[in-house]
Design an enzyme around this catalytic site. Structure first.
Site, short mmCIF file in Angstrom:
data_model
loop_
_atom_site.label_atom_id
_atom_site.label_comp_id
_atom_site.label_asym_id
_atom_site.label_seq_id
_atom_site.Cartn_x
_atom_site.Cartn_y
_atom_site.Cartn_z
N ASP A 82 0.85 -1.19 0.00
CA ASP A 82 0.00 0.00 0.00
C ASP A 82 0.89 1.24 0.00
O ASP A 82 1.65 1.46 0.94
CB ASP A 82 -0.90 -0.03 1.24
CG ASP A 82 -1.81 1.19 1.30
OD1 ASP A 82 -2.49 1.46 0.30
OD2 ASP A 82 -1.83 1.87 2.33
N THR A 98 -3.08 5.40 -4.16
CA THR A 98 -1.98 6.09 -3.47
C THR A 98 -0.65 5.89 -4.19
O THR A 98 0.16 6.81 -4.26
CB THR A 98 -1.85 5.59 -2.02
OG1 THR A 98 -1.82 4.17 -2.03
CG2 THR A 98 -3.03 6.05 -1.19
N THR A 99 -0.43 4.69 -4.74
CA THR A 99 0.81 4.43 -5.48
C THR A 99 0.76 5.14 -6.82
O THR A 99 1.73 5.78 -7.23
CB THR A 99 1.00 2.91 -5.67
OG1 THR A 99 0.92 2.27 -4.40
CG2 THR A 99 2.33 2.62 -6.32
N ASP A 122 -9.05 -0.08 1.60
CA ASP A 122 -9.01 0.53 0.26
C ASP A 122 -10.28 0.20 -0.52
O ASP A 122 -10.90 1.08 -1.11
CB ASP A 122 -7.78 0.02 -0.51
CG ASP A 122 -6.49 0.67 -0.04
OD1 ASP A 122 -6.55 1.44 0.93
OD2 ASP A 122 -5.43 0.40 -0.64
#
Length: 535
Positions: free
Chosen positions: A66, A99-100, A392
């Site tokens: 994550d 997020t990545t 998520d």
């Protein structure tokens, strides 16, 4: 007369600054390093990172892919890197996923900007081109989005596909159908309210990931006191945050001097009487369950047992706040006005076993959408990562229920946006068009990274993908299980429009902010003077 060639010092003490090219280079290096750090976790075949803590939690190990978790745990000193870390945290709080992607896109934009600045193109020109590109890409994304919310069956299928796609890059990818069903059921119970606090996650080691389950109602990881009822129907719950101990005088710095042991016995008796009065006040609320945030010592526990009340101590604050929400009660600290206190209600409280542990299940709670997901797994690290993955998925599904448009994943959207930007760049005169082409190249780095992480030939796949989109096959993306391009619509690889839009806009804004920098001023640390007592 000779003139001194010593530079004039403007900044105080040991403060120093990095100017123009040096400052920009420092920013680019920091941001690109952060992007490269998380790039290998992107996509369904992304790799995980092991994070080992030092300091107070020394030796604690986390295994995760994550982006927000990795960046939150990595201590960074570079200001541009800190901007990207903050951006991924905001992405996590805002929409839960991507997020990545947002970090990698911002880093790739700055990698392209570095090349353009070497060609003597001014940062403001680059920013001008990027702004046009962002508008074009956003419009292309919006045009490609679909909305099936009018058809409940289709919309539920969309939610299942989004959950599968989100979970396919996580540790739960082997059981993505099972967990997709579990998260969709939980989110649909919310009936569009988006109140994620109503969904509780409890982690219990033991069993396997597929032993996880969704329980309607609320589970509290606590036990009733000794000799108290283990099952209560038509529960009236008083939820409190109050001290229930009798063995210490809570006036800090107080001293009591007594002449004999008998006086100590009198003191203890007075304390017991005081606690007895407090318990009587609690009982006057006509509750049959008392749940306290703090400890309940032996004497009040005995009084509750005598009165046939279920008393639960030390309910963690997150648990007690959620319990107040789902049972419709209030957290109280004083008990003088029973008529003003709102009691929580539920149909049944009973003990259930999960693995080797017993938990309390609150069934038929006032907030009907409340539910609990119990995660099982072989080790603490596995269930921690499973919780992050489910968080998520739940966030993305909640965002999709609010904004029901969907887009196709697997690099399809990025290619679509990149080709729209390249088309616009061909029609734009001036140096801005060069910046727009760089923006398109940065967008294409996302599907490139997805293919590279799976061990496939990214150059071949991306060229095939661009060709397919140019021929009008706008639903084509990367099929990472077969190592070739395919139709995302047929494969059911679906993503939330909100997440993609947030990735695009956040990355563009953060990259623009870093590109504007031409000076980094580091202030000197405050000196600690020993003789003033600041040792």
């Amino acid at each position: 007369m000779e003139m001194s060639l010593n530079p004039v010092r403007v900044l105080k003490d040991e403060a120093h600054e990095e100017k123009a090219e040096l400052a920009r280079l420092s920013s680019f290096i920091g941001a690109i390093a952060i992007g490269d750090l998380v790039k290998s976790t992107l996509g369904p075949k992304g790799m995980d990172k092991i994070l080992i803590s030092h300091g107070r939690r020394s030796g604690t190990v986390e295994v995760t892919n994550d982006g927000a978790t990795i960046l939150r745990c990595v201590g960074v000193d570079n200001p541009a890197a800190k901007i990207l870390v903050d951006m991924s945290r905001v992405q996590d709080e805002e929409v839960g996923d991507g997020t990545t992607s947002v970090t990698v896109l911002a880093a790739e934009l700055l990698r392209e900007a570095e090349k353009l600045i070497e060609q003597r193109i001014h940062p403001q020109t680059i920013i001008g081109g990027w702004r046009i590109a962002t508008q074009v890409a956003s419009a292309a994304l919006s045009d490609a989005a679909q909305d099936n919310s009018a058809n409940n069956t289709k919309f539920e299928e969309d939610l299942m596909n989004i959950a599968r796609t989100t979970l396919s890059s996580k540790i739960l990818c082997q059981h993505k159908d099972f967990f997709a069903k579990l998260t969709v059921d939980a989110v649909l119970r919310l009936k569009g309210s988006g109140q994620l606090d109503a969904i509780q996650i409890i982690k219990k080691t033991g069993g396997t990931l597929e032993d996880s389950f969704l329980d309607e109602g609320f589970l509290l990881d606590k036990k009733p006191g000794m000799h108290q009822p283990k099952r209560i129907e038509n529960a009236k719950i008083l939820i409190a945050n109050t001290p229930m101990d009798t063995d210490k005088i809570k006036v800090f710095g107080s001293n009591i001097k007594v002449g004999s042991l008998a006086k100590i016995a009198d003191l203890e008796l007075a304390e017991k009487e005081k606690m007895k009065d407090k318990v009587q006040k609690i009982l006057s609320h006509n509750c049959n369950v008392f749940i306290n945030r703090q400890l309940i010592y032996n004497y009040p526990e005995q009084l509750f047992a005598d009165a046939g009340i279920m008393a639960i101590e030390h309910a963690d604050f997150d648990g007690i706040e959620r319990l107040a929400l789902v049972t419709g009660g209030e957290i109280v600290s004083t008990f003088d006005n029973p008529s003003l206190v709102k009691l929580g209600q539920c149909d049944l409280i009973e003990e259930i076993m999960v693995g080797e542990d017993s938990l309390l299940r609150f069934s038929g709670v006032k907030l009907g959408e409340a539910c609990t997901i119990v995660i099982r797994g072989a080790t603490q690290q596995i269930i921690d990562e499973a919780e992050r993955s489910l968080h998520d998925a739940l966030c993305v599904l909640t965002a999709t229920v609010k904004e029901s448009r969907i887009v196709y994943g697997g690099g399809c959207c990025e290619t679509l946006m990149a080709l729209a930007v390249l088309k616009k760049a061909a029609e734009t005169p001036g140096k801005e068009s060069i910046a727009m082409e760089a923006f398109a190249r940065a967008l294409l780095q996302l599907p490139t990274a997805i293919a590279d992480n799976a061990g496939y030939d990214s150059a071949q796949l991306i060229s095939e993908l661009r060709a397919a989109h140019s021929q009008g096959k706008t639903s084509y993306g990367l099929d990472m299980y077969k190592g070739k391009i395919g139709c995302m619509k047929e494969l059911g690889i679906t993503e939330s429009y909100v997440v993609k839009r947030q990735v695009l806009l956040s990355a563009a804004e953060a990259a623009e902010m870093i590109l504007r920098v031409d000076n980094i001023i580091r202030c000197a640390p405050r000196k600690r003077v020993k003789d003033r007592g600041y040792c």
